[in-house]
Scaffold this active site. Structure first.
Site, PDB file in Angstrom:
ATOM      1  N   HIS A 181       0.817  -1.225   0.000  1.00  0.00           N
ATOM      2  CA  HIS A 181       0.000   0.000   0.000  1.00  0.00           C
ATOM      3  C   HIS A 181       0.847   1.269   0.000  1.00  0.00           C
ATOM      4  CE1 HIS A 181      -4.045  -1.811   0.709  1.00  0.00           C
ATOM      5  NE2 HIS A 181      -3.281  -2.834   1.020  1.00  0.00           N
ATOM      6  N   ASP A 389       3.486   9.499  -1.032  1.00  0.00           N
ATOM      7  CA  ASP A 389       2.305   8.731  -0.635  1.00  0.00           C
ATOM      8  C   ASP A 389       2.095   7.614  -1.644  1.00  0.00           C
ATOM      9  OD1 ASP A 389       0.032   8.084   0.837  1.00  0.00           O
ATOM     10  OD2 ASP A 389      -0.649  10.161   0.951  1.00  0.00           O
TER      11      ASP A 389
HETATM   12  C1  GDG Z   1      -2.182   3.937   3.189  1.00  0.00           C
HETATM   13  C2  GDG Z   1      -1.144   4.571   2.247  1.00  0.00           C
HETATM   14  C3  GDG Z   1      -2.820   4.443   0.400  1.00  0.00           C
HETATM   15  C4  GDG Z   1      -8.468  10.364   7.476  1.00  0.00           C
HETATM   16  N1  GDG Z   1      -8.795  11.163   8.510  1.00  0.00           N
HETATM   17  C5  GDG Z   1      -9.964  10.688   8.997  1.00  0.00           C
HETATM   18  C6  GDG Z   1     -10.333   9.581   8.240  1.00  0.00           C
HETATM   19  N2  GDG Z   1      -9.401   9.400   7.302  1.00  0.00           N
HETATM   20  C7  GDG Z   1      -9.480   8.379   6.260  1.00  0.00           C
HETATM   21  C8  GDG Z   1      -9.589   8.992   4.892  1.00  0.00           C
HETATM   22  C9  GDG Z   1      -9.039   7.891   3.997  1.00  0.00           C
HETATM   23  C10 GDG Z   1      -8.036   7.202   4.908  1.00  0.00           C
HETATM   24  O1  GDG Z   1      -8.310   7.597   6.243  1.00  0.00           O
HETATM   25  C11 GDG Z   1      -6.612   7.655   4.605  1.00  0.00           C
HETATM   26  O2  GDG Z   1      -6.202   7.048   3.420  1.00  0.00           O
HETATM   27  P1  GDG Z   1      -4.947   7.573   2.620  1.00  0.00           P
HETATM   28  O3  GDG Z   1      -4.889   6.793   1.356  1.00  0.00           O
HETATM   29  O4  GDG Z   1      -5.098   9.016   2.407  1.00  0.00           O
HETATM   30  O5  GDG Z   1      -3.660   7.356   3.540  1.00  0.00           O
HETATM   31  P2  GDG Z   1      -3.046   6.231   4.565  1.00  0.00           P
HETATM   32  O6  GDG Z   1      -3.840   6.123   5.794  1.00  0.00           O
HETATM   33  O7  GDG Z   1      -1.630   6.652   4.756  1.00  0.00           O
HETATM   34  O8  GDG Z   1      -3.122   4.845   3.760  1.00  0.00           O
HETATM   35  C12 GDG Z   1      -1.835   5.352   1.143  1.00  0.00           C
HETATM   36  C13 GDG Z   1      -3.727   3.703   1.365  1.00  0.00           C
HETATM   37  O9  GDG Z   1      -2.984   3.033   2.380  1.00  0.00           O
HETATM   38  C14 GDG Z   1      -4.588   2.659   0.647  1.00  0.00           C
HETATM   39  O10 GDG Z   1      -3.797   1.771  -0.073  1.00  0.00           O
HETATM   40  O11 GDG Z   1      -3.609   5.237  -0.459  1.00  0.00           O
HETATM   41  O12 GDG Z   1      -0.884   5.863   0.229  1.00  0.00           O
HETATM   42  O13 GDG Z   1      -0.249   5.415   2.973  1.00  0.00           O
HETATM   43  O14 GDG Z   1     -10.039   6.963   3.651  1.00  0.00           O
HETATM   44  O15 GDG Z   1     -10.921   9.330   4.639  1.00  0.00           O
HETATM   45  N3  GDG Z   1     -11.449   8.877   8.458  1.00  0.00           N
HETATM   46  C15 GDG Z   1     -12.234   9.280   9.496  1.00  0.00           C
HETATM   47  N4  GDG Z   1     -11.917  10.351  10.289  1.00  0.00           N
HETATM   48  C16 GDG Z   1     -10.796  11.080  10.071  1.00  0.00           C
HETATM   49  O16 GDG Z   1     -10.536  12.049  10.800  1.00  0.00           O
HETATM   50  N5  GDG Z   1     -13.351   8.614   9.765  1.00  0.00           N
END
Ligand code: GDG
Length: 485
Positions: A181, A389
């Site tokens: 990921h 990322d």
């Molecule tokens: C890893 C990789 C890759 C965020 N703040 C809140 C919240 N979130 C949710 C978002 C989104 C998720 O968390 C974050 O996803 P990301 O993809 O932006 O980043 P990572 O957590 O680092 O994820 C990344 C991912 O895995 C999938 O393969 O894209 O590159 O690092 O869904 O909405 N959700 C809630 N409250 C928050 O305050 N409920």
């Protein structure tokens, strides 16, 4: 490297065994990840929904760490098996020492920083490597008895890179795929990890390795060609370390339908309406991230401060709501970034704030998932500016949450996996404070027509390459991956 250990299958896969397992798509799906979510609980999040759905369709097993540590002094290994409809959830407790070494240590103080190009933050010398190997071996030992002959195994993320090698050492011949990921860094960054060769060799125990972007695939290919003389077999297959593996990019997506449904909830609508009312005369910008140094939040705040300095018409108007969800607290680098952000937000508010206006609203809490689409919808501009990322799902969620007739503008770091797909976003280099400020200004001033056109193109891509596409593409490729005879 001392203590190096690479496991190869006890016997080469025979034709009969290959034939038996070739119909990988038809077998039971076994998902292995560090943590798992109970698919019975609503709004577990996009990935949990996707994995849960895949498991529920064919019936399946989800295996991982329970999230619990064993009672004081007790060893790792207590296994709990629960049933949730057609899905079996099998979870392991870990001892405090194992968890500290495998998770906090090697996964989050070595692999996470290095894979995000942060050699300066990596801690190589704390003896965590042995714990990482130990826990992966334990996962393999506990998983093996639960497996059936026609299972297809899908392993997730950097915590479990050597799992297939450990399973193969125990005689496991099932198809095994791995999805990373996070980004895969260029060869000379990867080579800074003392066990780099062991790690990459471990990946050749899989039949398929899925990465987020073409850039990641290029890095992997160059590494194995330069360091291991890998042979390109064509059709994304590489041979090295006496094995072959299929390596391909599967950019992860979101569940657009699930996210649209969330947008219709009372909580989401209430969030959007409240913010719109409060900021009726102002321009709202939003940032939503885990509070992680890879997300470039300090750089973002500096660019926002530069916007207020260079384009004074935004003073008393442009307001940035930055949600930074607490994560991995207690790890030094995370505590440092928190302090840094508090200082920066305070300084911008002190320099530019008015009695009735604060430029930065910094929220260090987790928002209810149902409120996210409303927050995204209220934001005229989203700032998604990680330094590195794997993909970044927030960018895709923001696009999906917009009103197509009056959409907001996505400002996106070129260093995200998402930037390979979302070309119609305003792409920025987050290290370039002035350039990013200029692009934010452009986003705030963008014409209605340009906003609509850019959003239409972005939405098409987010919809086409959603999380269901991702799951199907990966599992189909796993079923089709050629195996060494
Ligand atoms: C890893 C990789 C890759 C965020 N703040 C809140 C919240 N979130 C949710 C978002 C989104 C998720 O968390 C974050 O996803 P990301 O993809 O932006 O980043 P990572 O957590 O680092 O994820 C990344 C991912 O895995 C999938 O393969 O894209 O590159 O690092 O869904 O909405 N959700 C809630 N409250 C928050 O305050 N409920």
């Amino acid at each position: 490297m001392s203590g190096e250990r690479f496991a190869t299958p006890k016997a080469p896969l025979g034709t009969a065994a290959r034939g038996l397992k070739a119909a990988a798509g038809g077998g039971r799906l076994v998902v292995v990840s560090n943590r798992l979510a109970d698919p019975r609980k609503p709004a577990a999040g996009g990935l949990a929904v996707a994995v849960g759905e895949a498991l529920a369709t064919s019936g399946g097993l989800w295996f991982g760490w329970s999230g619990k540590t064993a009672d004081d002094g007790a060893p790792s290994g207590h296994l709990q098996v629960q049933h949730a409809g057609k899905v079996t959830l099998a979870t392991l407790d870990l001892s405090r020492d194992d968890l500290a070494a495998y998770y906090d240590g090697y996964s989050n103080r070595v692999l996470w920083p290095v894979f995000h190009y942060r050699l300066d933050l990596a801690q190589f010398d704390d003896g965590h490597f042995e714990g990482y190997q130990r826990v992966n071996r334990l996962f393999a030992q506990k998983l093996l008895p639960l497996l059936r002959a026609d299972d297809v195994i899908w392993v997730h993320d950097y915590h479990l890179i050597p799992l297939a090698a450990e399973l193969r050492a125990l005689g496991c011949e099932q198809r095994i795929g791995f999805f990373l990921h996070i980004p895969l860094p260029p060869p000379l960054i990867l080579a800074a990890i003392p066990a780099h060769e062991w790690l990459i060799r471990s990946l050749f125990a899989y039949d398929l390795v899925g990465l987020q972007s073409q850039a990641d695939v290029a890095h992997f290919t160059r590494y194995v060609q330069d360091e291991a003389g890998a042979e390109d077999l064509g059709r994304d297959h590489l041979r090295a370390f006496s094995r072959q593996v299929c390596v391909r990019a599967f950019p992860i997506g979101i569940d657009v339908e699930e996210f649209s449904a969330l947008a219709d909830t009372a909580e989401s609508i209430d969030t959007r309406d409240t913010l719109r009312e409060q900021y009726a005369k102002r321009q709202l910008l939003v940032g939503v991230d885990r509070l992680d140094y890879s997300k470039g939040i300090p750089q973002r705040l500096r660019a926002f401060g530069r916007l207020l300095a260079n384009y004074p018409e935004n003073r008393n108007s442009a307001t940035l709501i930055q949600v930074a969800t607490p994560t991995r607290e207690g790890v030094g680098a995370y505590d440092d970034i928190r302090t840094q952000l508090e200082l920066l937000a305070g300084r911008i508010n002190g320099d530019y704030g008015e009695l009735d206006w604060m430029p930065v609203r910094y929220i260090h809490r987790t928002l209810a998932r149902k409120r996210l689409p409303g927050l995204y919808r209220a934001g005229r501009v989203a700032l998604v500016t990680p330094l590195r990322d794997g993909m970044n799902l927030v960018a895709k969620e923001y696009v999906a949450a917009q009103d197509p007739a009056d959409p907001g503008v996505l400002v996106l770091s070129r260093f995200t996996g998402a930037a390979e797909q979302l070309r119609e976003a305003l792409l920025v280099n987050p290290y370039d404070t002035g350039g990013t400020a200029e692009m934010i200004q452009r986003a705030l001033r963008m014409s209605h027509q340009e906003r609509v056109e850019r959003h239409r193109a972005l939405m098409q891509r987010v919809r086409e390459f959603d999380v269901h596409w991702w799951r199907k593409a990966f599992l189909t490729a796993l079923a089709e991956a050629q195996r060494a005879g």
